[in-house]
Scaffold this active site. Sequence first.
Site, mmCIF file in Angstrom:
data_model
loop_
_atom_site.group_PDB
_atom_site.id
_atom_site.type_symbol
_atom_site.label_atom_id
_atom_site.label_comp_id
_atom_site.label_asym_id
_atom_site.label_seq_id
_atom_site.Cartn_x
_atom_site.Cartn_y
_atom_site.Cartn_z
ATOM 1 N N TYR A 1 0.828 -1.223 0.000
ATOM 2 C CA TYR A 1 0.000 0.000 0.000
ATOM 3 C C TYR A 1 0.862 1.273 0.000
ATOM 4 C CZ TYR A 1 -3.283 3.414 2.113
ATOM 5 O OH TYR A 1 -4.030 4.522 2.417
ATOM 6 N N ASP B 1 9.756 -7.789 -3.270
ATOM 7 C CA ASP B 1 8.587 -8.092 -2.435
ATOM 8 C C ASP B 1 8.295 -9.577 -2.608
ATOM 9 O OD1 ASP B 1 5.986 -5.996 -1.461
ATOM 10 O OD2 ASP B 1 5.736 -8.172 -1.433
ATOM 11 N N SER C 1 6.144 3.541 13.231
ATOM 12 C CA SER C 1 4.717 3.778 13.467
ATOM 13 C C SER C 1 4.523 4.557 14.755
ATOM 14 C CB SER C 1 4.023 2.419 13.581
ATOM 15 O OG SER C 1 2.723 2.559 14.093
ATOM 16 N N TYR D 1 3.260 -6.897 16.901
ATOM 17 C CA TYR D 1 3.546 -6.037 15.741
ATOM 18 C C TYR D 1 4.198 -4.730 16.202
ATOM 19 C CZ TYR D 1 2.818 -2.359 12.336
ATOM 20 O OH TYR D 1 3.026 -1.275 11.515
ATOM 21 N N LYS E 1 8.242 -2.856 15.767
ATOM 22 C CA LYS E 1 8.644 -1.493 15.368
ATOM 23 C C LYS E 1 9.609 -0.900 16.407
ATOM 24 C CE LYS E 1 6.483 -1.437 11.520
ATOM 25 N NZ LYS E 1 7.278 -1.641 10.300
ATOM 26 N N ASN F 1 -1.870 7.544 11.135
ATOM 27 C CA ASN F 1 -2.799 6.597 10.483
ATOM 28 C C ASN F 1 -2.892 6.874 8.977
ATOM 29 O OD1 ASN F 1 -3.459 6.298 13.348
ATOM 30 N ND2 ASN F 1 -5.183 5.084 12.633
ATOM 31 N N ASN G 1 -9.674 -4.668 9.118
ATOM 32 C CA ASN G 1 -9.635 -4.293 10.528
ATOM 33 C C ASN G 1 -9.631 -2.776 10.680
ATOM 34 O OD1 ASN G 1 -9.361 -6.881 11.832
ATOM 35 N ND2 ASN G 1 -7.384 -7.007 10.797
ATOM 36 N N VAL H 1 -18.842 1.443 15.133
ATOM 37 C CA VAL H 1 -18.002 2.488 15.733
ATOM 38 C C VAL H 1 -17.649 2.004 17.133
ATOM 39 C CG1 VAL H 1 -17.934 4.873 16.548
ATOM 40 C CG2 VAL H 1 -19.037 4.323 14.361
HETATM 41 P P1 NAD Z 1 1.521 -3.692 3.055
HETATM 42 O O1 NAD Z 1 1.258 -5.004 3.662
HETATM 43 O O2 NAD Z 1 0.558 -3.171 2.049
HETATM 44 O O3 NAD Z 1 2.980 -3.662 2.408
HETATM 45 C C1 NAD Z 1 4.060 -4.406 2.942
HETATM 46 C C2 NAD Z 1 4.682 -5.200 1.796
HETATM 47 O O4 NAD Z 1 5.777 -5.952 2.303
HETATM 48 C C3 NAD Z 1 3.694 -6.174 1.159
HETATM 49 O O5 NAD Z 1 3.689 -5.976 -0.243
HETATM 50 C C4 NAD Z 1 4.262 -7.550 1.526
HETATM 51 O O6 NAD Z 1 4.000 -8.496 0.514
HETATM 52 C C5 NAD Z 1 5.737 -7.247 1.715
HETATM 53 N N1 NAD Z 1 6.470 -8.158 2.599
HETATM 54 C C6 NAD Z 1 6.155 -8.523 3.863
HETATM 55 N N2 NAD Z 1 7.077 -9.366 4.347
HETATM 56 C C7 NAD Z 1 8.019 -9.529 3.373
HETATM 57 C C8 NAD Z 1 9.224 -10.284 3.263
HETATM 58 N N3 NAD Z 1 9.645 -11.067 4.247
HETATM 59 N N4 NAD Z 1 9.932 -10.192 2.117
HETATM 60 C C9 NAD Z 1 9.516 -9.416 1.097
HETATM 61 N N5 NAD Z 1 8.383 -8.694 1.137
HETATM 62 C C10 NAD Z 1 7.652 -8.746 2.270
HETATM 63 O O7 NAD Z 1 1.676 -2.626 4.255
HETATM 64 P P2 NAD Z 1 1.754 -1.046 4.216
HETATM 65 O O8 NAD Z 1 0.526 -0.508 4.836
HETATM 66 O O9 NAD Z 1 2.151 -0.578 2.880
HETATM 67 O O10 NAD Z 1 2.932 -0.814 5.259
HETATM 68 C C11 NAD Z 1 4.267 -0.597 4.845
HETATM 69 C C12 NAD Z 1 5.141 -0.434 6.065
HETATM 70 O O11 NAD Z 1 4.650 0.660 6.850
HETATM 71 C C13 NAD Z 1 5.150 -1.642 7.001
HETATM 72 O O12 NAD Z 1 6.450 -1.755 7.535
HETATM 73 C C14 NAD Z 1 4.176 -1.242 8.076
HETATM 74 O O13 NAD Z 1 4.435 -1.904 9.275
HETATM 75 C C15 NAD Z 1 4.438 0.240 8.187
HETATM 76 N N6 NAD Z 1 3.305 0.994 8.739
HETATM 77 C C16 NAD Z 1 2.073 0.887 8.171
HETATM 78 C C17 NAD Z 1 0.990 1.577 8.703
HETATM 79 C C18 NAD Z 1 -0.375 1.467 8.097
HETATM 80 O O14 NAD Z 1 -1.334 1.880 8.745
HETATM 81 N N7 NAD Z 1 -0.552 0.963 6.893
HETATM 82 C C19 NAD Z 1 1.184 2.399 9.832
HETATM 83 C C20 NAD Z 1 2.466 2.510 10.378
HETATM 84 C C21 NAD Z 1 3.532 1.787 9.827
HETATM 85 C C1 UD1 Z 2 -3.988 0.355 14.224
HETATM 86 C C2 UD1 Z 2 -2.781 -0.039 15.012
HETATM 87 C C3 UD1 Z 2 -1.574 0.730 14.556
HETATM 88 C C4 UD1 Z 2 -1.381 0.555 13.077
HETATM 89 C C5 UD1 Z 2 -2.673 0.965 12.364
HETATM 90 C C6 UD1 Z 2 -2.603 0.733 10.892
HETATM 91 C C7 UD1 Z 2 -3.711 -0.716 17.169
HETATM 92 C C8 UD1 Z 2 -3.727 -0.434 18.631
HETATM 93 N N1 UD1 Z 2 -3.011 0.140 16.426
HETATM 94 O O1 UD1 Z 2 -4.242 1.715 14.504
HETATM 95 O O2 UD1 Z 2 -0.425 0.264 15.218
HETATM 96 O O3 UD1 Z 2 -0.316 1.370 12.649
HETATM 97 O O4 UD1 Z 2 -3.762 0.181 12.867
HETATM 98 O O5 UD1 Z 2 -2.621 -0.617 10.575
HETATM 99 O O6 UD1 Z 2 -4.296 -1.649 16.711
HETATM 100 N N2 UD1 Z 2 -12.583 1.848 14.251
HETATM 101 C C9 UD1 Z 2 -13.958 1.707 14.335
HETATM 102 N N3 UD1 Z 2 -14.542 0.730 13.597
HETATM 103 C C10 UD1 Z 2 -13.826 -0.108 12.775
HETATM 104 C C11 UD1 Z 2 -12.426 0.042 12.694
HETATM 105 C C12 UD1 Z 2 -11.833 1.031 13.458
HETATM 106 O O7 UD1 Z 2 -14.633 2.437 15.048
HETATM 107 O O8 UD1 Z 2 -14.425 -1.005 12.146
HETATM 108 C C13 UD1 Z 2 -11.933 2.931 15.017
HETATM 109 C C14 UD1 Z 2 -10.919 2.446 16.033
HETATM 110 O O9 UD1 Z 2 -11.517 2.271 17.273
HETATM 111 C C15 UD1 Z 2 -9.921 3.610 16.036
HETATM 112 C C16 UD1 Z 2 -10.044 4.219 14.645
HETATM 113 O O10 UD1 Z 2 -11.248 3.717 14.089
HETATM 114 O O11 UD1 Z 2 -10.338 4.574 16.949
HETATM 115 C C17 UD1 Z 2 -8.882 3.830 13.736
HETATM 116 O O12 UD1 Z 2 -8.753 2.405 13.785
HETATM 117 P P1 UD1 Z 2 -7.744 1.617 12.818
HETATM 118 O O13 UD1 Z 2 -7.931 2.097 11.418
HETATM 119 O O14 UD1 Z 2 -7.907 0.172 13.087
HETATM 120 O O15 UD1 Z 2 -6.312 2.135 13.265
HETATM 121 P P2 UD1 Z 2 -5.689 2.199 14.757
HETATM 122 O O16 UD1 Z 2 -6.380 1.284 15.665
HETATM 123 O O17 UD1 Z 2 -5.597 3.629 15.130
#
Ligand code: NAD
Ligand code: UD1
Length: 337
Positions: free
Chosen positions: A11, A31, A125, A150, A154, A180, A199, A218
Amino acid sequence: MKIFVTGGTGYIGSHTVVELQQSGYDVIIADNLVNSSIDVLDGIEKITGIRPEFEEIDLTDRAATRDFFVRHSDIKAVIHFAALKAVGESVHKPLEYYFNNLNSLMNVLDSMREFQVPNLVFSSSCTVYGQADVLPVTEKTPRHEAESPYGNTKVMSEDIIRDLMKVESKMNALALRYFNPIGAHPSAYIGELPNGVPNNLIPYLTQTAIGIREQLSVFGDDYNTPDGSPLRDYIDVVDLAKAHVVAIRRLLEGKNKANYEFFNIGTGKGLSVLEIIHAFENATGVKVNYKIVGRRAGDIEKVWADTTLANTELGWKAATPIEETMKNVWKWQQSLR
Ligand code: NAD
Ligand code: UD1
């Protein structure tokens, strides 16, 4: 100038590849496609006109990772996105999360050291702050013990990088602590592709709006916040992608002030779940069927970023209004029909 993007079909990675290409960088992606699709390369190519180089590699495979660096001696910097990221799943599969997220990081670092690739940008994160006592959180806010395996990967990854940088003075690392991330590219050629039942709030919301899900739950309206629902700092994924370009440029131009730095990447504003729903409805004209239910276990009440350091040091600032983010994510959801 070639940049190695691990997890680049994911993503945030795919949006970053687009911004890197549009800033003139060559990109090579590795990847293992555990959470993304090879078709993402088509989406990137449609936007930029350039198909990034791609190799299917599991970065937990030490020999395969090393071999990649042997074959690509022209890489100048690495952006390490590759990780597993489902918080709930990590509670049930802690070993898989520690194994994947830590081994892939260590293999990449080990090869960077061996082949003298000096620059790393790492995906961290805001989860490292947990529920902070004082808001907004600055980079000086103490990290809290992680709520999930998870989150702990980090914290541990940041520590591994910090400790290595202490002894590798020719290497530089910069961790971006994302708040987020939400949204999709305005072209709707790339966006978030959640696996199964989402999720996270936004994919669940857009899937409800389009009729895949019946109702959005919610999680709680009894928090100590203005409308009772939890507050988060929702950052547009294209703005977030641009932060990586700025970070890479800082390292390549040697403008970093220390060889390990970390920055909050958010908007600086907390929005509640109900505000997000209303922003979506206002931006798209589509009503969301939602219901207030009980709190979700493990959720924190509120967190948002102080982004002063990123604004002043990186010269980066979130720019996309929430309405535009909502329009983009809706266009993306509709494109998936
Ligand atoms: P994502 O799952 O869409 O992208 C991660 C990619 O890494 C995927 O394409 C997956 O196939 C690849 N991958 C996982 N393990 C691998 C491995 N062992 N070898 C090669 N490829 C591998 O996730 P994203 O949302 O794009 O997140 C990217 C980074 O940002 C991650 O490190 C995630 O923890 C971090 N992050 C994401 C969020 C979020 O909300 N999306 C928030 C904070 C931090
Ligand atoms: C979660 C992770 C965070 C991660 C992020 C992105 C936790 C404690 N934190 O953040 O580490 O970086 O996801 O993957 O899990 N909500 C609803 N209904 C829903 C889904 C969510 O009300 O169906 C609310 C949650 O209560 C929260 C907000 O929406 O208040 C955002 O939730 P979410 O998108 O899951 O992200 P975080 O929980 O903030």
